[in-house]
Design a protein around this motif. Structure first.
Motif, PDB file in Angstrom:
ATOM      1  N   ALA A  14       0.648  -0.927   0.261  1.00  0.00           N
ATOM      2  CA  ALA A  14       0.060  -0.091   0.007  1.00  0.00           C
ATOM      3  C   ALA A  14       0.816   1.274   0.057  1.00  0.00           C
ATOM      4  CB  ALA A  14      -1.002   0.023   1.082  1.00  0.00           C
ATOM      5  N   GLU A  15       2.151   1.293   0.746  1.00  0.00           N
ATOM      6  CA  GLU A  15       2.896   2.898   0.689  1.00  0.00           C
ATOM      7  C   GLU A  15       3.677   2.705  -0.330  1.00  0.00           C
ATOM      8  OE1 GLU A  15       5.271   2.511   3.886  1.00  0.00           O
ATOM      9  OE2 GLU A  15       4.110   2.322   5.394  1.00  0.00           O
ATOM     10  N   GLU A  16       4.168   1.976  -1.453  1.00  0.00           N
ATOM     11  CA  GLU A  16       4.570   1.307  -2.423  1.00  0.00           C
ATOM     12  C   GLU A  16       3.496   2.601  -3.864  1.00  0.00           C
ATOM     13  OE1 GLU A  16       6.133  -0.680  -6.179  1.00  0.00           O
ATOM     14  OE2 GLU A  16       5.576  -1.900  -4.408  1.00  0.00           O
ATOM     15  N   LEU A 132     -24.019  -0.772   8.104  1.00  0.00           N
ATOM     16  CA  LEU A 132     -23.820  -1.535   9.007  1.00  0.00           C
ATOM     17  C   LEU A 132     -22.268  -0.426   9.875  1.00  0.00           C
ATOM     18  CD1 LEU A 132     -22.445  -4.506   7.171  1.00  0.00           C
ATOM     19  CD2 LEU A 132     -23.700  -4.230   8.986  1.00  0.00           C
ATOM     20  N   ASP A 133     -22.394   0.464   9.856  1.00  0.00           N
ATOM     21  CA  ASP A 133     -21.717   1.546  10.830  1.00  0.00           C
ATOM     22  C   ASP A 133     -20.226   1.547  10.309  1.00  0.00           C
ATOM     23  OD1 ASP A 133     -21.416   4.215  11.964  1.00  0.00           O
ATOM     24  OD2 ASP A 133     -21.612   2.791  14.235  1.00  0.00           O
ATOM     25  N   ALA A 134     -19.679   0.894   9.378  1.00  0.00           N
ATOM     26  CA  ALA A 134     -17.940   0.850   8.925  1.00  0.00           C
ATOM     27  C   ALA A 134     -17.276   1.444   9.188  1.00  0.00           C
ATOM     28  CB  ALA A 134     -18.301  -0.407   7.257  1.00  0.00           C
ATOM     29  N   THR A 135     -15.928   1.730   9.054  1.00  0.00           N
ATOM     30  CA  THR A 135     -15.295   2.665   8.823  1.00  0.00           C
ATOM     31  C   THR A 135     -14.081   2.409   7.342  1.00  0.00           C
ATOM     32  OG1 THR A 135     -15.698   3.301  11.001  1.00  0.00           O
ATOM     33  CG2 THR A 135     -13.322   3.976  10.058  1.00  0.00           C
ATOM     34  N   VAL A 136     -13.939   2.963   7.059  1.00  0.00           N
ATOM     35  CA  VAL A 136     -12.763   3.162   5.860  1.00  0.00           C
ATOM     36  C   VAL A 136     -10.909   4.296   6.650  1.00  0.00           C
ATOM     37  CG1 VAL A 136     -11.964   4.071   3.655  1.00  0.00           C
ATOM     38  CG2 VAL A 136     -14.336   4.147   4.241  1.00  0.00           C
ATOM     39  N   MET A 137     -10.582   2.701   6.595  1.00  0.00           N
ATOM     40  CA  MET A 137      -9.689   3.020   7.011  1.00  0.00           C
ATOM     41  C   MET A 137      -7.926   3.240   5.271  1.00  0.00           C
ATOM     42  SD  MET A 137     -10.062   1.889   9.841  1.00  0.00           S
ATOM     43  CE  MET A 137      -8.209   2.277   9.594  1.00  0.00           C
ATOM     44  N   ALA A 138      -7.795   4.288   5.656  1.00  0.00           N
ATOM     45  CA  ALA A 138      -7.120   5.415   4.356  1.00  0.00           C
ATOM     46  C   ALA A 138      -5.184   5.208   4.987  1.00  0.00           C
ATOM     47  CB  ALA A 138      -7.566   5.999   3.954  1.00  0.00           C
ATOM     48  N   LEU A 139      -4.324   5.445   4.105  1.00  0.00           N
ATOM     49  CA  LEU A 139      -3.349   5.980   4.648  1.00  0.00           C
ATOM     50  C   LEU A 139      -2.922   6.449   3.023  1.00  0.00           C
ATOM     51  CD1 LEU A 139      -0.387   5.303   5.162  1.00  0.00           C
ATOM     52  CD2 LEU A 139      -0.617   3.451   2.949  1.00  0.00           C
ATOM     53  N   SER A 140      -1.757   7.847   3.269  1.00  0.00           N
ATOM     54  CA  SER A 140      -1.568   9.386   2.326  1.00  0.00           C
ATOM     55  C   SER A 140      -0.326   9.100   2.935  1.00  0.00           C
ATOM     56  CB  SER A 140      -2.238   9.747   2.524  1.00  0.00           C
ATOM     57  OG  SER A 140      -2.638  10.485   3.866  1.00  0.00           O
ATOM     58  N   PRO A 141       0.075  10.104   2.397  1.00  0.00           N
ATOM     59  CA  PRO A 141       1.787  10.354   2.373  1.00  0.00           C
ATOM     60  C   PRO A 141       1.451  10.828   4.161  1.00  0.00           C
ATOM     61  CG  PRO A 141       1.233  11.147  -0.067  1.00  0.00           C
ATOM     62  CD  PRO A 141       0.406  10.227   0.915  1.00  0.00           C
ATOM     63  N   GLY A 143      -0.096  10.024   6.440  1.00  0.00           N
ATOM     64  CA  GLY A 143       0.098   8.992   7.721  1.00  0.00           C
ATOM     65  C   GLY A 143      -1.621   8.338   7.410  1.00  0.00           C
ATOM     66  N   ARG A 144      -1.692   7.192   8.232  1.00  0.00           N
ATOM     67  CA  ARG A 144      -3.687   7.015   8.153  1.00  0.00           C
ATOM     68  C   ARG A 144      -4.636   7.183   9.068  1.00  0.00           C
ATOM     69  NH1 ARG A 144      -2.138   1.129   6.757  1.00  0.00           N
ATOM     70  NH2 ARG A 144       0.387   0.653   7.019  1.00  0.00           N
ATOM     71  N   ARG A 145      -5.390   7.632   8.396  1.00  0.00           N
ATOM     72  CA  ARG A 145      -6.565   7.978   9.317  1.00  0.00           C
ATOM     73  C   ARG A 145      -7.708   7.195   9.842  1.00  0.00           C
ATOM     74  NH1 ARG A 145     -10.147  12.400   5.955  1.00  0.00           N
ATOM     75  NH2 ARG A 145      -9.413  11.754   3.207  1.00  0.00           N
ATOM     76  N   ALA A 146      -8.517   7.740  10.169  1.00  0.00           N
ATOM     77  CA  ALA A 146      -9.568   5.981   9.865  1.00  0.00           C
ATOM     78  C   ALA A 146     -11.589   7.640   9.871  1.00  0.00           C
ATOM     79  CB  ALA A 146     -10.477   6.191  10.999  1.00  0.00           C
ATOM     80  N   ILE A 147     -11.811   7.272   8.233  1.00  0.00           N
ATOM     81  CA  ILE A 147     -13.573   7.909   7.827  1.00  0.00           C
ATOM     82  C   ILE A 147     -14.251   6.994   8.165  1.00  0.00           C
ATOM     83  CG2 ILE A 147     -13.864   9.034   6.010  1.00  0.00           C
ATOM     84  CD1 ILE A 147     -11.650   9.060   4.293  1.00  0.00           C
ATOM     85  N   PRO A 148     -15.066   7.071   8.721  1.00  0.00           N
ATOM     86  CA  PRO A 148     -16.862   6.531   9.258  1.00  0.00           C
ATOM     87  C   PRO A 148     -17.255   7.039   7.769  1.00  0.00           C
ATOM     88  CG  PRO A 148     -16.541   7.945  11.386  1.00  0.00           C
ATOM     89  CD  PRO A 148     -15.223   8.688   9.647  1.00  0.00           C
ATOM     90  N   MET A 149     -17.846   5.821   7.332  1.00  0.00           N
ATOM     91  CA  MET A 149     -18.678   5.207   5.947  1.00  0.00           C
ATOM     92  C   MET A 149     -20.142   6.859   6.012  1.00  0.00           C
ATOM     93  SD  MET A 149     -17.602   2.984   3.406  1.00  0.00           S
ATOM     94  CE  MET A 149     -19.025   3.192   2.938  1.00  0.00           C
ATOM     95  N   GLU A 165      -3.789   9.597  -1.538  1.00  0.00           N
ATOM     96  CA  GLU A 165      -4.752   8.806  -0.383  1.00  0.00           C
ATOM     97  C   GLU A 165      -5.840   7.121  -1.488  1.00  0.00           C
ATOM     98  OE1 GLU A 165      -6.705  10.055   3.714  1.00  0.00           O
ATOM     99  OE2 GLU A 165      -7.447  11.146   2.233  1.00  0.00           O
ATOM    100  N   ILE A 166      -5.259   6.386  -0.529  1.00  0.00           N
ATOM    101  CA  ILE A 166      -5.644   5.244  -0.786  1.00  0.00           C
ATOM    102  C   ILE A 166      -6.196   4.475   0.373  1.00  0.00           C
ATOM    103  CG2 ILE A 166      -4.753   4.630  -2.753  1.00  0.00           C
ATOM    104  CD1 ILE A 166      -3.202   2.412  -1.056  1.00  0.00           C
ATOM    105  N   ALA A 167      -7.342   3.770   0.029  1.00  0.00           N
ATOM    106  CA  ALA A 167      -8.220   2.653   1.353  1.00  0.00           C
ATOM    107  C   ALA A 167      -7.743   1.325   1.370  1.00  0.00           C
ATOM    108  CB  ALA A 167      -9.990   2.609   0.816  1.00  0.00           C
ATOM    109  N   THR A 168      -6.887   1.235   2.742  1.00  0.00           N
ATOM    110  CA  THR A 168      -6.257  -0.330   2.938  1.00  0.00           C
ATOM    111  C   THR A 168      -7.120  -0.948   3.262  1.00  0.00           C
ATOM    112  OG1 THR A 168      -5.718   0.904   4.915  1.00  0.00           O
ATOM    113  CG2 THR A 168      -4.497   1.397   3.130  1.00  0.00           C
ATOM    114  N   ALA A 169      -8.509  -0.749   4.189  1.00  0.00           N
ATOM    115  CA  ALA A 169      -9.543  -1.937   4.767  1.00  0.00           C
ATOM    116  C   ALA A 169     -10.778  -0.500   5.396  1.00  0.00           C
ATOM    117  CB  ALA A 169      -8.224  -2.200   6.448  1.00  0.00           C
ATOM    118  N   LEU A 170     -11.358  -1.814   5.512  1.00  0.00           N
ATOM    119  CA  LEU A 170     -12.771  -1.601   5.916  1.00  0.00           C
ATOM    120  C   LEU A 170     -13.555  -2.241   7.386  1.00  0.00           C
ATOM    121  CD1 LEU A 170     -13.608  -1.576   2.307  1.00  0.00           C
ATOM    122  CD2 LEU A 170     -14.979  -0.405   3.659  1.00  0.00           C
TER     123      LEU A 170
END
Length: 277
Positions: A14-16, A132-141, A143-149, A165-170
């Motif tokens: 993901a970092e690449e 489902l009240d999911a959260t997007v885990m994101a990565l950018s230059p 760092g990481r952050r969580a974004i509520p759906m 910035e990309i989504a890495t997981a939910l």
């Protein structure tokens, strides 16, 4: 029509991917499953100069099961979810939604993160993940952050992801043993976008009650008043009739000029699945 010429970059982590996106800026596009992007490129509605392929990024397929939530990598496919290869946090809801997406060929390649980030209001995952009240885990230059759906879609086909910035997981919360859900979409054929979607999640042990409508011209809409009413009182048989469901949603601004019948029907079926089945 053939796609325009583009450069192709395959990344392993993901970092690449983030580094490549930071280098090329708006000229680059991310390839996840490609089930939406590739047709757009063929029509030349999307003309990226650089295509960043996440297909070999191992860390984007990670799956973690925790006591109160499940983390699903962004590159996990619909078929993997359909086949039960990940822990389902809501007694079968994820696999049910995945099974209803297009046909098996699409599900084999399409990804959870790709669908969520494409932000098509008529796709299944935006509505289901908000319910489902999911959260997007994101990565950018940066760092990481969580974004509520619930804050992920400022507009149709637009997300809260920033440049490079990309989504890495939910992350999806686990339901309790008392949790109930319903999901229904109105569509003419399995390969077409939904004409209406309704999702219901009810979990009294966690004090969760959520009703979401999708398949709109805008991002999915949370029906807060109806969810609060369900928290106070479960619907009886009369409340699930078509006319009653129409009355529940006829005031929703996002439904103006749309086929109210379709949304009322979808809502009634979702409520029936959650409270009667």
């Amino acid at each position: 029509m053939d796609t325009a010429l583009f450069d192709y970059v395959r990344v392993l982590y993901a970092e690449e991917a983030v580094n490549v996106l930071a280098q090329y800026g708006e000229q680059a596009a991310v390839l996840a499953g490609g089930q939406s992007l590739i047709p757009q490129m063929s029509l030349r509605s999307s003309i990226p100069h650089v295509l960043v392929d996440l297909g070999q990024a191992i860390d984007l397929r990670a799956i973690e099961a925790h006591r109160d939530h499940v983390v699903v990598g962004a590159m996990v496919t619909h078929a993997m979810i359909e086949d039960g290869l990940i822990p389902d946090p809501m007694t079968g809801m994820l696999s049910y939604v995945a099974h209803g997406i297009a046909h098996r060929g699409v599900r084999n390649r399409g990804t959870l993160g790709g669908s969520a980030c494409w932000a098509d209001p008529c796709a299944d995952w935006p509505t289901a993940l908000i319910a489902l009240d999911a959260t997007v885990m994101a990565l950018s230059p940066d760092g990481r952050r969580a974004i509520p759906m619930t804050a992920f879609y400022p507009d149709a086909f637009v997300t809260a992801l920033g440049p490079a910035e990309i989504a890495t997981a939910l992350t999806v919360p686990r339901g309790s043993k008392l949790a109930r859900w319903g999901y229904y979409k109105v569509t003419r054929t399995v390969s077409e976008s939904a004409d209406a979607i309704a999702a219901v999640v009810f979990d009294p042990e966690r004090d969760v009650s959520r009703v979401v409508l999708g398949g709109l011209k805008c991002p999915p809409v949370i029906l807060t008043d109806l969810a609060d009413e369900l928290r106070r009182r479960r619907p009886g048989a009369d409340a699930l009739k078509l006319d009653a469901c129409k009355a529940m949603i006829e005031h929703v601004p996002a439904l103006r000029d749309l086929n109210l019948h379709n949304y009322a029907f979808a809502l009634g079926r979702a409520l029936r699945s959650a409270f009667v089945s």
